[in-house]
Design a protein around this motif. Sequence first.
Motif, mmCIF file in Angstrom:
data_model
loop_
_atom_site.group_PDB
_atom_site.id
_atom_site.type_symbol
_atom_site.label_atom_id
_atom_site.label_comp_id
_atom_site.label_asym_id
_atom_site.label_seq_id
_atom_site.Cartn_x
_atom_site.Cartn_y
_atom_site.Cartn_z
ATOM 1 N N ILE A 57 0.976 -1.223 0.124
ATOM 2 C CA ILE A 57 -0.108 0.366 0.292
ATOM 3 C C ILE A 57 0.950 1.402 0.364
ATOM 4 N N ALA A 58 0.797 1.824 -0.848
ATOM 5 C CA ALA A 58 1.662 3.098 -1.182
ATOM 6 C C ALA A 58 1.040 4.578 -0.741
ATOM 7 N N LEU A 59 0.971 5.601 0.030
ATOM 8 C CA LEU A 59 0.418 6.929 0.253
ATOM 9 C C LEU A 59 1.079 7.660 -1.086
ATOM 10 N N PRO A 60 -0.365 8.002 -0.610
ATOM 11 C CA PRO A 60 -0.447 9.386 -1.914
ATOM 12 C C PRO A 60 0.793 10.503 -1.756
ATOM 13 N N SER A 61 0.646 10.954 -2.921
ATOM 14 C CA SER A 61 2.362 12.193 -3.143
ATOM 15 C C SER A 61 1.079 13.557 -2.981
ATOM 16 N N LYS A 62 0.373 13.421 -1.523
ATOM 17 C CA LYS A 62 -0.783 14.486 -1.026
ATOM 18 C C LYS A 62 0.346 14.657 0.214
ATOM 19 N N ARG A 63 -0.259 15.739 1.049
ATOM 20 C CA ARG A 63 0.117 16.449 2.361
ATOM 21 C C ARG A 63 -1.301 15.477 3.471
ATOM 22 N N ILE A 64 -0.573 14.484 4.298
ATOM 23 C CA ILE A 64 -0.977 14.167 5.046
ATOM 24 C C ILE A 64 -1.097 14.518 6.637
ATOM 25 N N THR A 65 -2.601 14.643 7.277
ATOM 26 C CA THR A 65 -2.461 15.215 8.362
ATOM 27 C C THR A 65 -3.346 14.993 9.487
ATOM 28 N N ILE A 66 -2.349 14.390 11.036
ATOM 29 C CA ILE A 66 -3.033 13.464 11.816
ATOM 30 C C ILE A 66 -3.327 13.878 12.948
ATOM 31 N N ASN A 67 -4.448 14.662 13.355
ATOM 32 C CA ASN A 67 -4.738 15.556 14.350
ATOM 33 C C ASN A 67 -4.835 14.502 15.325
ATOM 34 N N LEU A 68 -4.499 14.122 16.918
ATOM 35 C CA LEU A 68 -5.130 13.819 18.451
ATOM 36 C C LEU A 68 -5.565 14.959 18.896
ATOM 37 N N SER A 69 -6.522 14.525 18.757
ATOM 38 C CA SER A 69 -7.710 15.823 19.501
ATOM 39 C C SER A 69 -7.719 14.570 21.432
ATOM 40 N N PRO A 70 -8.646 15.742 22.367
ATOM 41 C CA PRO A 70 -8.061 17.013 22.597
ATOM 42 C C PRO A 70 -6.519 17.801 22.397
ATOM 43 N N ALA A 71 -6.099 18.163 21.622
ATOM 44 C CA ALA A 71 -4.930 18.468 21.240
ATOM 45 C C ALA A 71 -3.993 18.840 22.289
ATOM 46 N N ASP A 72 -4.838 19.397 23.853
ATOM 47 C CA ASP A 72 -4.193 19.499 25.162
ATOM 48 C C ASP A 72 -3.719 18.870 26.053
ATOM 49 N N LEU A 73 -4.051 17.418 25.392
ATOM 50 C CA LEU A 73 -4.063 16.652 26.270
ATOM 51 C C LEU A 73 -3.057 15.681 26.003
ATOM 52 N N PRO A 74 -1.641 15.090 27.106
ATOM 53 C CA PRO A 74 -0.515 14.314 26.345
ATOM 54 C C PRO A 74 0.044 13.428 25.590
ATOM 55 N N LYS A 75 -0.064 12.517 24.430
ATOM 56 C CA LYS A 75 -0.502 11.514 24.320
ATOM 57 C C LYS A 75 1.000 10.856 24.019
ATOM 58 N N GLU A 76 1.231 10.503 25.022
ATOM 59 C CA GLU A 76 2.365 8.913 24.942
ATOM 60 C C GLU A 76 2.294 7.795 24.843
ATOM 61 N N GLY A 77 3.522 6.753 23.880
ATOM 62 C CA GLY A 77 2.917 6.117 23.986
ATOM 63 C C GLY A 77 3.212 5.252 22.350
ATOM 64 N N SER A 78 3.336 4.160 22.503
ATOM 65 C CA SER A 78 3.479 3.576 21.022
ATOM 66 C C SER A 78 2.411 2.584 20.607
ATOM 67 N N HIS A 79 1.008 2.245 21.646
ATOM 68 C CA HIS A 79 -0.177 2.233 20.916
ATOM 69 C C HIS A 79 -0.610 2.668 20.001
#
Length: 505
Positions: A57-79
Amino acid sequence: MITRAYTVAFQGIEARLVEVQCAVTPGLPAFAIVGLPDKAVSEARDRVRTALSSMAIALPSKRITINLSPADLPKEGSHFDLPIALALLAALDIVPRDSIEGTIALGELSLDGSLIPVLGALPAAMAAAEENRGLLCPKACGAEAAWVGNTQVIGAASLADVVRHYLGQNPIAPSEPGVVTATHHARDLRDVKGQERAKRALEIAAAGRHHLIFVGTPGSGKSMLAARIPGILPPLRPSEALETSMIHSLSGLLDEGGISRARPFREPHHTASMAAIVGGGRGAKPGEISLAHNGVLFMDEFPEFPRAVLETLRQPIETGEVIVARANAHVRYPCKFMLVAAANPCKCGYLTDPARACARVPQCGEDYMGRISGPLMDRFDLRVDVPPVAFTDLDLPASGDTSKDVAGRVAMARQRQNERYADFPDVSENSDAEGDLLEQVATPDKEGKTLLIQAAERFGLSARGYHRVLRVARTIADLDGDDHVSRTHIAEAISFRLNDAVQSP
């Protein structure tokens, strides 16, 4: 169009819902993850890209944005790897969008697309049940998460299996709960020669979850006695087992998804740091006092622990919870444990032996036991002097009650307490009773009340000490099968409270 997947971020044992949003838009090729990710989350873009590449599966030649919401909550870990990959697969129209939105996912991706086990599957399953969603996790975590029972748990071996599952090509069967770990206690209380008073204190402490300290010369049997506590404690109730296992899940201590009904028995070394005992460090992980929740925390060589570490125990002992406050974390962990401490009477250990004591007697004993502050010592319900055992007694055959006999009496006493406090959700043992409730269940008869007041005045008991004597007396009455606290119960409770060998200066 924005696609969404869901996962959790851990704050203590609480799993907070996180929405993983993915947008694929025209522009220079890029893969950005925003929303307060830590280093492990930021590196997910390389793991996800390589895992998808391994599936052709090849990613498209575009801009990919991942947002983790809520944005003010720290996100930790590889899960966060798996939910990011799912949101991206949905954006590429490879998996149905509505299917992944009804699932909470967590799992780390290997470069070949296989799913690696992560911590916290059990709290994540609890959050999924509260949100009325399913849980998608690595196959090795499925047996652990399935214990929740109120949500469907899908354990997948690889990202390719996940895709085939959502496309209906090869559905994955829901995971089954792991096997309950069998409890086997090889150490029997009958192995301890003599020390009948210490054994009695151990039984009382186990019956009412009272804090206990042993003081005696080296080799008198303090550690041997403490090591036999697991054999006399009743098994965890289902609710206690689930709560305890949630903490152990965050620490990676669950063995192949099996939940144990045995109460935890933690024995940290006296060189342990404050973060190791109380909790903290990277991600504010639970400490030994939380890992001992609903069980026993045994601290051998108690005065050898750093003074700052000992003093941090005072508040958790009273409240049954600890708040780990750091600059970037503020989390709460339960820590309702039974503290069992062991100590020598002085630095050399032979304060009470005139033939072997050093020349600084009694000052050496006062200095050594002085490392335990008065307020901390006041929190011990039972204080026991453990004298050395005579050599002639060591050759005698084993005698006294076995651990099984004592465990039977402890279980009956605990059952009486469970019935007594059935209408009080925050109270399960006598050590939890306080205020009007304590006065209601532990008020002694007239003679017992007179004795308690006399002892309090003569020995200067604090208000805390006064109430702890009442709690211990209530437990002794439960062991005797009495509904009311009498003078005999008060007298025995006072005798364990006022042992001269362990009085703090």
